[in-house]
Motif scaffolding. Structure first.
Motif, short mmCIF file in Angstrom:
data_model
loop_
_atom_site.label_atom_id
_atom_site.label_comp_id
_atom_site.label_asym_id
_atom_site.label_seq_id
_atom_site.Cartn_x
_atom_site.Cartn_y
_atom_site.Cartn_z
N SER A 167 0.60 -1.39 0.03
CA SER A 167 0.09 0.14 0.08
C SER A 167 0.61 1.10 -0.82
O SER A 167 0.48 2.06 -0.58
CB SER A 167 -1.10 -0.22 0.87
N ARG A 168 1.93 1.07 0.75
CA ARG A 168 2.62 2.43 0.81
C ARG A 168 3.40 2.76 -0.52
O ARG A 168 3.17 4.03 -0.64
CB ARG A 168 3.84 2.52 1.99
N PRO A 169 4.00 1.79 -1.02
CA PRO A 169 4.01 2.38 -2.42
C PRO A 169 3.34 2.99 -3.68
O PRO A 169 3.56 3.48 -4.21
CB PRO A 169 5.37 1.47 -3.18
N LEU A 170 2.15 2.27 -3.20
CA LEU A 170 1.05 2.22 -4.05
C LEU A 170 0.71 4.21 -4.27
O LEU A 170 0.15 4.66 -5.04
CB LEU A 170 -0.49 1.05 -4.07
N VAL A 171 0.70 4.32 -2.72
CA VAL A 171 -0.33 5.75 -2.01
C VAL A 171 0.83 7.07 -2.99
O VAL A 171 0.75 7.58 -3.15
CB VAL A 171 -0.28 5.46 -0.37
N THR A 172 2.22 6.33 -2.65
CA THR A 172 3.12 7.52 -2.99
C THR A 172 2.81 7.83 -4.21
O THR A 172 2.92 9.06 -5.02
CB THR A 172 4.54 6.56 -2.48
N ALA A 173 2.86 6.91 -4.93
CA ALA A 173 2.63 6.91 -6.66
C ALA A 173 1.69 7.59 -6.96
O ALA A 173 1.76 8.45 -7.81
CB ALA A 173 3.27 5.89 -7.67
N VAL A 174 0.43 7.18 -6.40
CA VAL A 174 -0.74 7.89 -6.72
C VAL A 174 -1.24 9.08 -6.27
O VAL A 174 -1.15 10.45 -6.72
CB VAL A 174 -1.87 6.77 -6.34
N GLU A 175 -0.64 9.97 -5.50
CA GLU A 175 -0.71 11.17 -4.93
C GLU A 175 0.52 12.03 -5.41
O GLU A 175 -0.02 13.17 -5.75
CB GLU A 175 -0.11 11.11 -3.13
N ALA A 176 1.08 11.25 -6.07
CA ALA A 176 1.87 11.89 -6.76
C ALA A 176 1.83 12.51 -8.47
O ALA A 176 1.89 14.05 -8.88
CB ALA A 176 3.64 11.53 -7.41
N GLU A 177 0.80 11.46 -8.83
CA GLU A 177 -0.51 11.84 -9.69
C GLU A 177 -1.90 12.71 -9.96
O GLU A 177 -1.55 13.39 -10.00
CB GLU A 177 -0.38 10.73 -10.54
N LEU A 178 -2.26 11.96 -8.28
CA LEU A 178 -3.63 12.37 -8.80
C LEU A 178 -4.26 13.55 -7.18
O LEU A 178 -5.29 13.73 -7.55
CB LEU A 178 -4.75 11.07 -8.56
N GLY A 179 -3.30 13.00 -6.52
CA GLY A 179 -3.11 13.95 -5.23
C GLY A 179 -3.71 13.08 -3.30
O GLY A 179 -3.52 11.37 -3.68
N PRO A 180 -3.71 14.34 -3.11
CA PRO A 180 -4.01 13.68 -1.27
C PRO A 180 -4.75 11.95 -1.65
O PRO A 180 -6.38 12.13 -1.82
CB PRO A 180 -3.55 13.75 -0.36
N VAL A 181 -4.41 10.92 -1.04
CA VAL A 181 -4.83 9.80 -1.04
C VAL A 181 -5.46 9.76 0.73
O VAL A 181 -4.56 9.35 1.56
CB VAL A 181 -4.56 8.84 -1.36
N THR A 182 -6.67 8.90 0.63
CA THR A 182 -7.21 9.55 2.17
C THR A 182 -7.78 7.94 2.85
O THR A 182 -7.72 7.07 3.47
CB THR A 182 -8.47 10.44 2.53
N ARG A 183 -7.72 7.29 1.63
CA ARG A 183 -8.32 5.69 1.83
C ARG A 183 -7.94 5.28 -0.10
O ARG A 183 -8.89 5.51 -0.60
CB ARG A 183 -9.27 5.90 1.98
N ILE A 184 -7.76 3.87 0.55
CA ILE A 184 -8.42 2.95 -0.77
C ILE A 184 -9.17 1.55 -0.86
O ILE A 184 -9.57 1.17 0.25
CB ILE A 184 -6.89 2.16 -1.50
N GLU A 185 -9.89 1.68 -1.61
CA GLU A 185 -11.65 1.44 -1.70
C GLU A 185 -11.18 -0.32 -2.44
O GLU A 185 -10.66 0.26 -3.87
CB GLU A 185 -12.65 1.81 -1.85
N PHE A 186 -10.85 -1.40 -2.53
CA PHE A 186 -11.02 -2.84 -3.33
C PHE A 186 -11.88 -3.61 -4.31
O PHE A 186 -13.32 -3.44 -2.67
CB PHE A 186 -9.92 -3.29 -2.65
N ARG A 187 -12.06 -3.81 -5.18
CA ARG A 187 -13.30 -4.70 -5.39
C ARG A 187 -13.00 -5.84 -6.21
O ARG A 187 -12.11 -5.23 -6.92
CB ARG A 187 -14.22 -3.45 -6.38
#
Length: 169
Positions: A148-168
């Motif tokens: 989750s840490r590298p995923l959140v880091t990469a997504v925050e760099a492109e899309l902005g702050p991530v408060t939560r990840i939901e999986f389906r």
């Protein structure tokens, strides 16, 4: 190390020496508890041992020269058959895209990306909540637990702050 009754430091030192001499090639790095994998570099072994072939005998010298001097057939694999389609210029040039976040993860750790992140499917990103689809519950739990840490880091760099990840699934 146990098999030869030496310590691990001796083994690591000898592997480093063989790598420096290009006799061993690392096929998989040992990171995060995984054991490294190596293979012999036959081309380098042949090149270094060639001056000694006549000392073994003329028949050995002739056999080795015949075996390693001839052109070996080269198997050509067309990578285009296996590659994912390239992203269009508009997809890669637009700042803040899922594709760019995935490209960042791929650059950081290609093996990890192929094994886990490439399976993720982007659903939405609204209000800091990133919604992703995973191929299985196992993949979901593994990514939540370990990646989750590298995923959140990469997504925050492109899309902005991530408060939560939901999986389906």
């Amino acid at each position: 190390a146990r098999m030869w009754s030496v310590n691990e430091r001796t083994v690591k030192r000898e592997i480093k020496r063989l790598m420096d001499a290009q006799l061993l090639v690392c096929t998989r790095a040992g990171v995060r508890g995984r054991v490294a994998a190596y293979r012999l570099n036959y081309a380098q072994i042949v090149r270094l041992s060639e001056p000694c072939w006549p000392l073994v005998g003329p028949d050995y010298d002739a056999r080795m020269k015949e075996r390693y001097r001839g052109e070996t057939p080269v198997k050509v694999v067309n990578l285009a058959d296996y590659a994912k389609p390239e992203l269009s210029a508009s997809e890669t040039s637009v700042p803040g895209t899922w594709q760019r976040a995935m490209a960042q993860l791929s650059r950081e750790n290609g093996d990890q990306f192929k094994a886990w992140f490439s399976q993720l499917e982007y659903v939405s990103f609204e209000g800091g909540v990133l919604v992703l689809r995973t191929p299985s519950k196992f993949a979901q739990r593994y990514i939540e637990t370990h990646l989750s840490r590298p995923l959140v880091t990469a997504v925050e760099a492109e899309l902005g702050p991530v408060t939560r990840i939901e999986f389906r699934a």
